[in-house]
Design a protein around this motif. Structure first.
Motif, PDB file in Angstrom:
ATOM      1  N   PHE A   1       0.837  -1.109  -0.092  1.00  0.00           N
ATOM      2  CA  PHE A   1      -0.029   0.001  -0.310  1.00  0.00           C
ATOM      3  C   PHE A   1       0.729   1.336  -0.125  1.00  0.00           C
ATOM      4  O   PHE A   1       0.377   2.074  -0.487  1.00  0.00           O
ATOM      5  N   LYS A   2       2.105   1.261   0.777  1.00  0.00           N
ATOM      6  CA  LYS A   2       2.835   2.427   0.863  1.00  0.00           C
ATOM      7  C   LYS A   2       4.379   1.988   0.611  1.00  0.00           C
ATOM      8  O   LYS A   2       4.948   1.437   1.428  1.00  0.00           O
ATOM      9  N   LYS A   3       4.500   2.413  -0.633  1.00  0.00           N
ATOM     10  CA  LYS A   3       5.954   2.065  -1.399  1.00  0.00           C
ATOM     11  C   LYS A   3       7.212   2.602  -0.271  1.00  0.00           C
ATOM     12  O   LYS A   3       8.351   1.900  -0.387  1.00  0.00           O
ATOM     13  N   GLU A   4       6.943   3.872   0.194  1.00  0.00           N
ATOM     14  CA  GLU A   4       7.972   4.357   1.014  1.00  0.00           C
ATOM     15  C   GLU A   4       7.969   3.841   2.286  1.00  0.00           C
ATOM     16  O   GLU A   4       8.993   4.261   3.079  1.00  0.00           O
ATOM     17  N   TYR A   5       7.173   2.690   2.750  1.00  0.00           N
ATOM     18  CA  TYR A   5       7.187   2.476   4.079  1.00  0.00           C
ATOM     19  C   TYR A   5       8.536   1.639   4.469  1.00  0.00           C
ATOM     20  O   TYR A   5       9.204   1.012   3.720  1.00  0.00           O
ATOM     21  N   VAL A   6       8.999   2.054   5.647  1.00  0.00           N
ATOM     22  CA  VAL A   6      10.210   1.394   6.132  1.00  0.00           C
ATOM     23  C   VAL A   6       9.900   0.765   7.316  1.00  0.00           C
ATOM     24  O   VAL A   6       9.562   1.083   8.335  1.00  0.00           O
ATOM     25  N   PRO A   7      10.089  -0.678   7.104  1.00  0.00           N
ATOM     26  CA  PRO A   7       9.605  -1.828   8.432  1.00  0.00           C
ATOM     27  C   PRO A   7      10.672  -1.369   9.544  1.00  0.00           C
ATOM     28  O   PRO A   7      11.747  -1.025   9.418  1.00  0.00           O
ATOM     29  N   GLU A   8      10.058  -1.621  10.766  1.00  0.00           N
ATOM     30  CA  GLU A   8      10.623  -1.465  12.034  1.00  0.00           C
ATOM     31  C   GLU A   8      11.892  -2.421  12.178  1.00  0.00           C
ATOM     32  O   GLU A   8      13.102  -2.346  12.303  1.00  0.00           O
ATOM     33  N   ASN A   9      11.636  -3.607  11.470  1.00  0.00           N
ATOM     34  CA  ASN A   9      12.704  -4.938  11.652  1.00  0.00           C
ATOM     35  C   ASN A   9      13.032  -5.041   9.977  1.00  0.00           C
ATOM     36  O   ASN A   9      12.372  -5.459   9.299  1.00  0.00           O
ATOM     37  N   PRO A  10      14.490  -4.387   9.769  1.00  0.00           N
ATOM     38  CA  PRO A  10      14.808  -4.556   8.499  1.00  0.00           C
ATOM     39  C   PRO A  10      15.036  -6.332   8.022  1.00  0.00           C
ATOM     40  O   PRO A  10      15.081  -6.433   6.557  1.00  0.00           O
ATOM     41  N   ALA A  11      15.012  -7.157   9.072  1.00  0.00           N
ATOM     42  CA  ALA A  11      15.201  -8.490   8.587  1.00  0.00           C
ATOM     43  C   ALA A  11      13.748  -8.873   7.776  1.00  0.00           C
ATOM     44  O   ALA A  11      13.930 -10.154   6.889  1.00  0.00           O
ATOM     45  N   VAL A  12      12.608  -8.192   7.592  1.00  0.00           N
ATOM     46  CA  VAL A  12      11.586  -8.707   6.760  1.00  0.00           C
ATOM     47  C   VAL A  12      11.912  -8.122   5.428  1.00  0.00           C
ATOM     48  O   VAL A  12      10.911  -8.666   4.463  1.00  0.00           O
ATOM     49  N   ILE A  13      12.581  -7.457   4.832  1.00  0.00           N
ATOM     50  CA  ILE A  13      12.731  -6.816   3.811  1.00  0.00           C
ATOM     51  C   ILE A  13      13.467  -7.961   2.736  1.00  0.00           C
ATOM     52  O   ILE A  13      14.354  -8.949   3.328  1.00  0.00           O
ATOM     53  N   ASP A  14      12.820  -8.056   1.754  1.00  0.00           N
ATOM     54  CA  ASP A  14      13.393  -9.204   0.677  1.00  0.00           C
ATOM     55  C   ASP A  14      13.217 -10.641   1.139  1.00  0.00           C
ATOM     56  O   ASP A  14      13.989 -11.464   1.057  1.00  0.00           O
ATOM     57  N   ARG A  15      11.866 -10.836   1.885  1.00  0.00           N
ATOM     58  CA  ARG A  15      11.790 -12.192   2.437  1.00  0.00           C
ATOM     59  C   ARG A  15      10.450 -12.633   2.001  1.00  0.00           C
ATOM     60  O   ARG A  15       9.310 -11.995   1.453  1.00  0.00           O
ATOM     61  N   ILE A  16      10.150 -13.973   2.325  1.00  0.00           N
ATOM     62  CA  ILE A  16       9.020 -14.839   1.871  1.00  0.00           C
ATOM     63  C   ILE A  16       8.682 -15.443   3.208  1.00  0.00           C
ATOM     64  O   ILE A  16       9.345 -15.979   4.010  1.00  0.00           O
ATOM     65  N   LEU A  17       7.436 -15.258   3.788  1.00  0.00           N
ATOM     66  CA  LEU A  17       6.733 -15.803   5.051  1.00  0.00           C
ATOM     67  C   LEU A  17       5.602 -16.693   4.882  1.00  0.00           C
ATOM     68  O   LEU A  17       4.688 -16.433   3.937  1.00  0.00           O
ATOM     69  N   ALA A  18       5.685 -17.817   5.436  1.00  0.00           N
ATOM     70  CA  ALA A  18       4.515 -18.840   5.404  1.00  0.00           C
ATOM     71  C   ALA A  18       3.634 -18.289   6.423  1.00  0.00           C
ATOM     72  O   ALA A  18       3.900 -18.322   7.621  1.00  0.00           O
ATOM     73  N   CYS A  19       2.336 -18.137   6.195  1.00  0.00           N
ATOM     74  CA  CYS A  19       1.282 -17.488   7.330  1.00  0.00           C
ATOM     75  C   CYS A  19      -0.108 -18.153   6.961  1.00  0.00           C
ATOM     76  O   CYS A  19      -0.265 -18.614   5.668  1.00  0.00           O
ATOM     77  N   TYR A  20      -1.000 -18.160   7.936  1.00  0.00           N
ATOM     78  CA  TYR A  20      -2.322 -18.614   7.753  1.00  0.00           C
ATOM     79  C   TYR A  20      -3.128 -17.398   7.625  1.00  0.00           C
ATOM     80  O   TYR A  20      -2.985 -16.424   8.504  1.00  0.00           O
ATOM     81  N   PRO A  21      -4.311 -17.521   7.022  1.00  0.00           N
ATOM     82  CA  PRO A  21      -5.282 -16.593   6.955  1.00  0.00           C
ATOM     83  C   PRO A  21      -6.268 -16.308   8.268  1.00  0.00           C
ATOM     84  O   PRO A  21      -5.905 -17.499   9.061  1.00  0.00           O
ATOM     85  N   ILE A  22      -6.815 -15.255   8.469  1.00  0.00           N
ATOM     86  CA  ILE A  22      -7.667 -15.080   9.655  1.00  0.00           C
ATOM     87  C   ILE A  22      -9.117 -15.166   9.306  1.00  0.00           C
ATOM     88  O   ILE A  22     -10.010 -15.222  10.318  1.00  0.00           O
ATOM     89  N   GLU A  23      -9.520 -14.549   8.250  1.00  0.00           N
ATOM     90  CA  GLU A  23     -10.794 -14.222   7.905  1.00  0.00           C
ATOM     91  C   GLU A  23     -11.975 -15.767   8.073  1.00  0.00           C
ATOM     92  O   GLU A  23     -10.931 -16.841   7.693  1.00  0.00           O
TER      93      GLU A  23
END
Length: 255
Positions: A159-181
């Protein structure tokens, strides 16, 4: 026609019995996710990274957000980015989410559903170890929720291309996750996601046991579709709504 052909971490099957044999062979007391492709050559990339959507993610997400905010009856808070991304995926908008299923039968359905049109193309089922993926990508080896703080930091750039994550370790990563809806389609399809905050491909991660591939020759797609139908894995099961129930009955009458 029966018999699994083995080649390293790639297998070739001819029927559902073969599929069960492969899963029994790789079972190692861990969770696996499955994804079916009608063409074995399709890459494991989310839809927003495919032509013609490449480079348009923020435009698509924000345009949907503005227009859907007017039409949705029950809409999430505007800051609930994980909920908005899930809604976008539900309505077919290209996103950075790649769909998986906890059921190999659901994955098999998606692999062979096009058998009438594409029996000339070999299909495949990908098998993913989500906990190994998360560990290899530098996360904890457990499975995250899509509304977790870690996942949210990987979603906000949609949504926000200029957003800088608090944790730089999430940059350039793939995460396995479950939906919540709580959606019937997600429940029936036993859905799960990989969240791609990168243009890197899952296939390029060289970790033993992370990914396996089952090839389904084009000439046996019809047989697998027939066996799945006997097992109750049909259009109206995978897409449980009135429209697809009617469509399935119509197709059966034509046959």
């Amino acid at each position: 026609k029966r018999g699994v052909r083995y080649m390293g971490e790639m297998y070739t099957i001819c029927n559902l019995g073969d599929l069960v044999e492969v899963i029994e062979k790789i079972e190692e007391n861990e969770i696996y996710w499955y994804r079916g492709h009608g063409n074995k050559n399709w890459p494991l990339i989310p839809s927003v990274q495919r032509v013609p959507y490449l480079g348009r993610e923020q435009y698509l997400a924000n345009d949907f957000y503005m227009k859907a905010s007017v039409t949705l009856r029950d809409k999430p808070d505007f800051r609930n980015y994980s909920a908005w991304l899930s809604i976008m995926r539900h309505y077919g908008l290209p996103t950075r989410l790649l769909d998986w299923s906890r059921s190999p039968l659901i994955a098999a359905y998606f692999a062979v559903e096009d058998w009438k049109r594409r029996s000339d193309r070999d299909a495949c089922i990908w098998i993913l170890s989500p906990s190994r993926l998360n560990a290899e990508e530098g996360f904890q080896d457990y499975l995250y929720s899509i509304d977790s703080h870690t996942a949210l930091q990987m979603i906000r750039p949609a949504f926000k291309k200029e957003y800088v994550p608090e944790n730089p370790a999430v940059i350039d990563r793939i995460l396995a996750c479950y939906p919540i809806e709580h959606d019937m389609r997600i429940y029936v399809q036993q859905s799960a996601f990989t969240l791609h905050n990168t243009n890197r491909r899952l296939e390029d991660i060289k970790e033993e046991g992370l990914l396996r591939k089952i090839i389904i020759p084009g000439e046996v797609k019809e047989q697998l579709a027939y066996e799945l139908d006997i097992m109750g894995i049909s259009l109206s099961h995978v897409y449980p709504d009135a429209q697809n129930i009617a469509k399935e009955h119509s197709l059966r009458e034509k046959d």
